[in-house]
Write a protein that holds these residues in place. Structure first.
Motif, PDB file in Angstrom:
ATOM      1  N   LYS A  42       0.826  -1.203   0.000  1.00 34.96           N
ATOM      2  CA  LYS A  42       0.000   0.000   0.000  1.00 34.96           C
ATOM      3  C   LYS A  42       0.864   1.258   0.000  1.00 34.96           C
ATOM      4  CE  LYS A  42      -3.942  -2.128   2.292  1.00 34.96           C
ATOM      5  NZ  LYS A  42      -4.766  -2.194   3.503  1.00 34.96           N
ATOM      6  N   LEU A  43       1.932   1.235   0.769  1.00 37.72           N
ATOM      7  CA  LEU A  43       2.838   2.384   0.793  1.00 37.72           C
ATOM      8  C   LEU A  43       3.489   2.605  -0.567  1.00 37.72           C
ATOM      9  CD1 LEU A  43       4.480   1.894   4.297  1.00 37.72           C
ATOM     10  CD2 LEU A  43       2.838   3.672   3.628  1.00 37.72           C
ATOM     11  N   GLU A  44       3.783   1.528  -1.271  1.00 38.13           N
ATOM     12  CA  GLU A  44       4.350   1.651  -2.619  1.00 38.13           C
ATOM     13  C   GLU A  44       3.335   2.295  -3.557  1.00 38.13           C
ATOM     14  OE1 GLU A  44       6.635   1.825  -5.881  1.00 38.13           O
ATOM     15  OE2 GLU A  44       7.310   1.456  -3.836  1.00 38.13           O
ATOM     16  N   VAL A  45       2.064   1.912  -3.440  1.00 37.37           N
ATOM     17  CA  VAL A  45       1.025   2.543  -4.256  1.00 37.37           C
ATOM     18  C   VAL A  45       0.965   4.035  -3.939  1.00 37.37           C
ATOM     19  CG1 VAL A  45      -1.458   2.681  -4.715  1.00 37.37           C
ATOM     20  CG2 VAL A  45      -0.341   0.446  -4.568  1.00 37.37           C
ATOM     21  N   TRP A  46       0.988   4.388  -2.652  1.00 38.27           N
ATOM     22  CA  TRP A  46       0.972   5.800  -2.267  1.00 38.27           C
ATOM     23  C   TRP A  46       2.136   6.553  -2.904  1.00 38.27           C
ATOM     24  CZ3 TRP A  46      -2.272   9.224  -0.260  1.00 38.27           C
ATOM     25  CH2 TRP A  46      -3.392   8.769   0.436  1.00 38.27           C
ATOM     26  N   THR A  47       3.309   5.929  -2.960  1.00 31.73           N
ATOM     27  CA  THR A  47       4.471   6.554  -3.596  1.00 31.73           C
ATOM     28  C   THR A  47       4.190   6.801  -5.074  1.00 31.73           C
ATOM     29  OG1 THR A  47       5.988   5.509  -2.041  1.00 31.73           O
ATOM     30  CG2 THR A  47       6.924   6.261  -4.131  1.00 31.73           C
ATOM     31  N   GLN A  48       3.578   5.819  -5.726  1.00 28.51           N
ATOM     32  CA  GLN A  48       3.243   5.963  -7.141  1.00 28.51           C
ATOM     33  C   GLN A  48       2.218   7.071  -7.363  1.00 28.51           C
ATOM     34  OE1 GLN A  48       4.817   4.421  -9.718  1.00 28.51           O
ATOM     35  NE2 GLN A  48       6.149   3.728  -8.071  1.00 28.51           N
ATOM     36  N   LEU A  49       1.288   7.236  -6.442  1.00 28.93           N
ATOM     37  CA  LEU A  49       0.260   8.262  -6.592  1.00 28.93           C
ATOM     38  C   LEU A  49       0.863   9.651  -6.633  1.00 28.93           C
ATOM     39  CD1 LEU A  49      -2.504   6.958  -4.145  1.00 28.93           C
ATOM     40  CD2 LEU A  49      -2.177   6.441  -6.572  1.00 28.93           C
ATOM     41  N   SER A  50       1.861   9.879  -5.821  1.00 31.99           N
ATOM     42  CA  SER A  50       2.499  11.196  -5.807  1.00 31.99           C
ATOM     43  C   SER A  50       3.219  11.477  -7.118  1.00 31.99           C
ATOM     44  CB  SER A  50       3.455  11.318  -4.622  1.00 31.99           C
ATOM     45  OG  SER A  50       4.522  10.403  -4.741  1.00 31.99           O
ATOM     46  N   ILE A  51       3.619  10.433  -7.818  1.00 30.92           N
ATOM     47  CA  ILE A  51       4.256  10.587  -9.130  1.00 30.92           C
ATOM     48  C   ILE A  51       3.196  10.780 -10.209  1.00 30.92           C
ATOM     49  CG2 ILE A  51       5.633   9.382 -10.880  1.00 30.92           C
ATOM     50  CD1 ILE A  51       6.995   7.912  -8.471  1.00 30.92           C
TER      51      ILE A  51
END
Length: 58
Positions: A42-51
């Motif tokens: 989930k944290l990886e998805v959050w990182t992708q969202l900011s990109i």
């Protein structure tokens, strides 16, 4: 253990140009699998969202 919150803002509309939800910028796969993801996933998805967010056309 605290779970990572969903980025959902209850505006569900998939942009056909890039496949991202216009509300949370997740893909349909990420939305569908969210409840089964681990916190690190989930944290990886959050990182992708900011990109994705600044690059996603409205």
């Amino acid at each position: 253990m605290t779970t990572v919150p969903s980025p959902c803002i209850n505006w569900c509309d998939i942009n056909p140009e890039n496949g991202y939800c216009r509300g949370c910028y997740r893909t349909l796969t990420e939305i569908a699998e969210w409840s089964d993801m681990t916190n690190p996933e989930k944290l990886e998805v959050w990182t992708q969202l900011s990109i994705r967010k600044p690059q996603a056309p409205l």
